[in-house]
Design a protein around this motif. Structure first.
Motif, PDB file in Angstrom:
ATOM      1  N   ASN A 149     -34.056  27.195 -29.437  1.00 53.40           N
ATOM      2  CA  ASN A 149     -32.931  28.040 -29.821  1.00 53.40           C
ATOM      3  C   ASN A 149     -32.010  28.262 -28.627  1.00 53.40           C
ATOM      4  O   ASN A 149     -32.328  29.018 -27.705  1.00 53.40           O
ATOM      5  CB  ASN A 149     -33.422  29.393 -30.343  1.00 53.40           C
ATOM      6  N   LEU A 150     -30.867  27.591 -28.650  1.00 52.57           N
ATOM      7  CA  LEU A 150     -29.864  27.761 -27.611  1.00 52.57           C
ATOM      8  C   LEU A 150     -28.569  28.240 -28.247  1.00 52.57           C
ATOM      9  O   LEU A 150     -28.280  27.926 -29.395  1.00 52.57           O
ATOM     10  CB  LEU A 150     -29.597  26.434 -26.881  1.00 52.57           C
ATOM     11  N   SER A 151     -27.801  28.979 -27.482  1.00 52.94           N
ATOM     12  CA  SER A 151     -26.476  29.361 -27.960  1.00 52.94           C
ATOM     13  C   SER A 151     -25.603  28.118 -28.023  1.00 52.94           C
ATOM     14  O   SER A 151     -25.896  27.089 -27.394  1.00 52.94           O
ATOM     15  CB  SER A 151     -25.855  30.398 -27.018  1.00 52.94           C
ATOM     16  N   ASP A 152     -24.513  28.189 -28.778  1.00 57.03           N
ATOM     17  CA  ASP A 152     -23.601  27.050 -28.871  1.00 57.03           C
ATOM     18  C   ASP A 152     -23.061  26.661 -27.501  1.00 57.03           C
ATOM     19  O   ASP A 152     -22.895  25.477 -27.195  1.00 57.03           O
ATOM     20  CB  ASP A 152     -22.447  27.381 -29.823  1.00 57.03           C
ATOM     21  N   ALA A 153     -22.793  27.657 -26.662  1.00 57.13           N
ATOM     22  CA  ALA A 153     -22.267  27.388 -25.323  1.00 57.13           C
ATOM     23  C   ALA A 153     -23.295  26.649 -24.468  1.00 57.13           C
ATOM     24  O   ALA A 153     -22.962  25.703 -23.750  1.00 57.13           O
ATOM     25  CB  ALA A 153     -21.858  28.693 -24.643  1.00 57.13           C
ATOM     26  N   ASP A 154     -24.580  27.064 -24.567  1.00 55.81           N
ATOM     27  CA  ASP A 154     -25.624  26.398 -23.796  1.00 55.81           C
ATOM     28  C   ASP A 154     -25.891  24.992 -24.317  1.00 55.81           C
ATOM     29  O   ASP A 154     -26.200  24.085 -23.539  1.00 55.81           O
ATOM     30  CB  ASP A 154     -26.915  27.219 -23.830  1.00 55.81           C
ATOM     31  N   LYS A 155     -25.785  24.801 -25.641  1.00 53.06           N
ATOM     32  CA  LYS A 155     -25.956  23.462 -26.200  1.00 53.06           C
ATOM     33  C   LYS A 155     -24.892  22.511 -25.673  1.00 53.06           C
ATOM     34  O   LYS A 155     -25.185  21.384 -25.273  1.00 53.06           O
ATOM     35  CB  LYS A 155     -25.895  23.515 -27.735  1.00 53.06           C
ATOM     36  N   GLU A 156     -23.641  22.987 -25.682  1.00 56.28           N
ATOM     37  CA  GLU A 156     -22.567  22.138 -25.187  1.00 56.28           C
ATOM     38  C   GLU A 156     -22.755  21.821 -23.705  1.00 56.28           C
ATOM     39  O   GLU A 156     -22.470  20.704 -23.260  1.00 56.28           O
ATOM     40  CB  GLU A 156     -21.212  22.810 -25.422  1.00 56.28           C
ATOM     41  N   LYS A 157     -23.266  22.786 -22.948  1.00 62.52           N
ATOM     42  CA  LYS A 157     -23.514  22.538 -21.533  1.00 62.52           C
ATOM     43  C   LYS A 157     -24.603  21.486 -21.360  1.00 62.52           C
ATOM     44  O   LYS A 157     -24.489  20.595 -20.506  1.00 62.52           O
ATOM     45  CB  LYS A 157     -23.926  23.846 -20.840  1.00 62.52           C
ATOM     46  N   PHE A 158     -25.667  21.593 -22.177  1.00 60.29           N
ATOM     47  CA  PHE A 158     -26.751  20.610 -22.104  1.00 60.29           C
ATOM     48  C   PHE A 158     -26.244  19.220 -22.474  1.00 60.29           C
ATOM     49  O   PHE A 158     -26.526  18.233 -21.780  1.00 60.29           O
ATOM     50  CB  PHE A 158     -27.885  21.028 -23.047  1.00 60.29           C
ATOM     51  N   TYR A 159     -25.489  19.116 -23.587  1.00 59.39           N
ATOM     52  CA  TYR A 159     -24.936  17.821 -24.000  1.00 59.39           C
ATOM     53  C   TYR A 159     -24.046  17.227 -22.901  1.00 59.39           C
ATOM     54  O   TYR A 159     -24.109  16.034 -22.610  1.00 59.39           O
ATOM     55  CB  TYR A 159     -24.103  17.974 -25.275  1.00 59.39           C
ATOM     56  N   GLU A 160     -23.211  18.081 -22.297  1.00 55.30           N
ATOM     57  CA  GLU A 160     -22.279  17.601 -21.283  1.00 55.30           C
ATOM     58  C   GLU A 160     -23.015  17.081 -20.053  1.00 55.30           C
ATOM     59  O   GLU A 160     -22.706  15.998 -19.538  1.00 55.30           O
ATOM     60  CB  GLU A 160     -21.324  18.722 -20.883  1.00 55.30           C
ATOM     61  N   LYS A 161     -24.026  17.821 -19.572  1.00 55.78           N
ATOM     62  CA  LYS A 161     -24.765  17.403 -18.392  1.00 55.78           C
ATOM     63  C   LYS A 161     -25.572  16.140 -18.655  1.00 55.78           C
ATOM     64  O   LYS A 161     -25.644  15.243 -17.808  1.00 55.78           O
ATOM     65  CB  LYS A 161     -25.690  18.532 -17.927  1.00 55.78           C
ATOM     66  N   LEU A 162     -26.168  16.044 -19.833  1.00 56.53           N
ATOM     67  CA  LEU A 162     -26.945  14.850 -20.157  1.00 56.53           C
ATOM     68  C   LEU A 162     -26.017  13.645 -20.300  1.00 56.53           C
ATOM     69  O   LEU A 162     -26.355  12.536 -19.869  1.00 56.53           O
ATOM     70  CB  LEU A 162     -27.734  15.077 -21.448  1.00 56.53           C
ATOM     71  N   ASN A 163     -24.851  13.851 -20.898  1.00 60.48           N
ATOM     72  CA  ASN A 163     -23.885  12.762 -21.019  1.00 60.48           C
ATOM     73  C   ASN A 163     -23.457  12.248 -19.646  1.00 60.48           C
ATOM     74  O   ASN A 163     -23.360  11.033 -19.422  1.00 60.48           O
ATOM     75  CB  ASN A 163     -22.661  13.236 -21.798  1.00 60.48           C
ATOM     76  N   GLU A 164     -23.224  13.158 -18.711  1.00 61.72           N
ATOM     77  CA  GLU A 164     -22.836  12.755 -17.355  1.00 61.72           C
ATOM     78  C   GLU A 164     -23.950  11.953 -16.687  1.00 61.72           C
ATOM     79  O   GLU A 164     -23.693  10.944 -16.012  1.00 61.72           O
ATOM     80  CB  GLU A 164     -22.507  13.991 -16.517  1.00 61.72           C
ATOM     81  N   ALA A 165     -25.200  12.388 -16.895  1.00 62.37           N
ATOM     82  CA  ALA A 165     -26.334  11.693 -16.280  1.00 62.37           C
ATOM     83  C   ALA A 165     -26.518  10.305 -16.876  1.00 62.37           C
ATOM     84  O   ALA A 165     -26.790   9.340 -16.160  1.00 62.37           O
ATOM     85  CB  ALA A 165     -27.604  12.527 -16.450  1.00 62.37           C
ATOM     86  N   LEU A 166     -26.372  10.188 -18.199  1.00 58.87           N
ATOM     87  CA  LEU A 166     -26.489   8.885 -18.850  1.00 58.87           C
ATOM     88  C   LEU A 166     -25.387   7.942 -18.400  1.00 58.87           C
ATOM     89  O   LEU A 166     -25.612   6.743 -18.196  1.00 58.87           O
ATOM     90  CB  LEU A 166     -26.443   9.061 -20.371  1.00 58.87           C
ATOM     91  N   ASP A 167     -24.185   8.477 -18.237  1.00 58.62           N
ATOM     92  CA  ASP A 167     -23.051   7.669 -17.799  1.00 58.62           C
ATOM     93  C   ASP A 167     -23.291   7.109 -16.403  1.00 58.62           C
ATOM     94  O   ASP A 167     -22.933   5.968 -16.091  1.00 58.62           O
ATOM     95  CB  ASP A 167     -21.781   8.520 -17.824  1.00 58.62           C
ATOM     96  N   GLU A 168     -23.914   7.921 -15.530  1.00 55.99           N
ATOM     97  CA  GLU A 168     -24.202   7.465 -14.169  1.00 55.99           C
ATOM     98  C   GLU A 168     -25.347   6.454 -14.139  1.00 55.99           C
ATOM     99  O   GLU A 168     -25.351   5.548 -13.315  1.00 55.99           O
ATOM    100  CB  GLU A 168     -24.560   8.664 -13.287  1.00 55.99           C
ATOM    101  N   LYS A 169     -26.287   6.574 -15.070  1.00 57.14           N
ATOM    102  CA  LYS A 169     -27.497   5.742 -15.029  1.00 57.14           C
ATOM    103  C   LYS A 169     -27.304   4.370 -15.653  1.00 57.14           C
ATOM    104  O   LYS A 169     -27.837   3.370 -15.161  1.00 57.14           O
ATOM    105  CB  LYS A 169     -28.659   6.471 -15.726  1.00 57.14           C
ATOM    106  N   PHE A 170     -26.524   4.281 -16.753  1.00 54.51           N
ATOM    107  CA  PHE A 170     -26.451   3.043 -17.516  1.00 54.51           C
ATOM    108  C   PHE A 170     -25.049   2.447 -17.466  1.00 54.51           C
ATOM    109  O   PHE A 170     -24.096   3.047 -17.970  1.00 54.51           O
ATOM    110  CB  PHE A 170     -26.853   3.296 -18.979  1.00 54.51           C
ATOM    111  N   PRO A 171     -24.915   1.251 -16.859  1.00 58.39           N
ATOM    112  CA  PRO A 171     -23.604   0.588 -16.800  1.00 58.39           C
ATOM    113  C   PRO A 171     -23.052   0.322 -18.197  1.00 58.39           C
ATOM    114  O   PRO A 171     -23.784  -0.110 -19.090  1.00 58.39           O
ATOM    115  CB  PRO A 171     -23.919  -0.723 -16.063  1.00 58.39           C
TER     116      PRO A 171
END
Length: 205
Positions: A149-171
């Protein structure tokens, strides 16, 4: 990924044509190196997936000195991949407190294309099959489910950080994933360029 066990079968139709099918287990590369100030991997619970593919081959007799399945071949192919990762994370929320987050990341990829390959047959039994070029069109479907159970704001933060990490990891990640949709909803559906490359060792019956 680190584990890939794919088995194939090729059947000759005549001295210049064949079809092949492949199926097996594979896995998405580990996300364990993703660590930042606000999101950190704690546990890898599962890394799994499978692959199914098929092609129809035309061996080029004008180029090859031997009949199929030896030599250069071309033809259409279809490939399907499913990747799934279950992980546990530590997330520092917007208030500065840390909580555990369970995630299930799924990616489905359908690819249709055209391939160029070469197959060696040694001692009339041992084969080395190499798909050297396999451009195509692929449908990518990425979905991230959060088991907490995360707030909408925390969910968006999690999605954003994971997206940044995936972008850095996979060409090439940013070319096949709709980052804006993923950062807001944890989902992405796109159609873009796909590719098939394969090396297979086999036994001719």
């Amino acid at each position: 990924g680190g584990r890939s066990y794919v088995f194939g079968y090729e059947r000759l139709i005549n001295n210049r044509q064949s079809f092949s099918i492949n199926a097996g287990l594979t896995s998405f590369p580990s996300l364990g190196i993703i660590n930042s100030d606000s999101i950190r991997m704690r546990t890898v619970n599962e890394e799994s997936g499978f692959n199914v593919s098929a092609d129809y081959r035309f061996y080029l007799l004008k180029i090859n000195k031997d009949a199929a399945p030896r030599g250069v071949y071309i033809g259409p192919y279809y490939s399907y991949n499913l990747f799934k990762n279950n992980n546990t994370w530590s997330l520092t929320d917007i208030n500065g407190s840390t909580q555990g987050v369970n995630s299930e990341l799924k990616m489905n990829i359908h690819t249709v294309g055209f391939e160029l390959g070469y197959q060696f047959v040694f001692w009339n039994r041992l084969s080395l099959d190499m798909i050297l070029l396999g451009p195509g069109v692929a449908s990518y479907n990425l979905n991230l489910l959060l088991g907490t159970n995360l707030s909408d704001a925390d969910k968006e933060k999690f999605y954003e950080k994971l997206n940044e990490a995936l972008d850095e990891k996979f060409p090439g990640y940013d070319h096949v994933i709709d980052a804006e949709s993923f950062k807001k909803k944890g989902t992405s559906k796109t159609t873009d360029i796909g590719y098939r490359y394969m090396i297979q060792i086999g036994f001719r019956f």
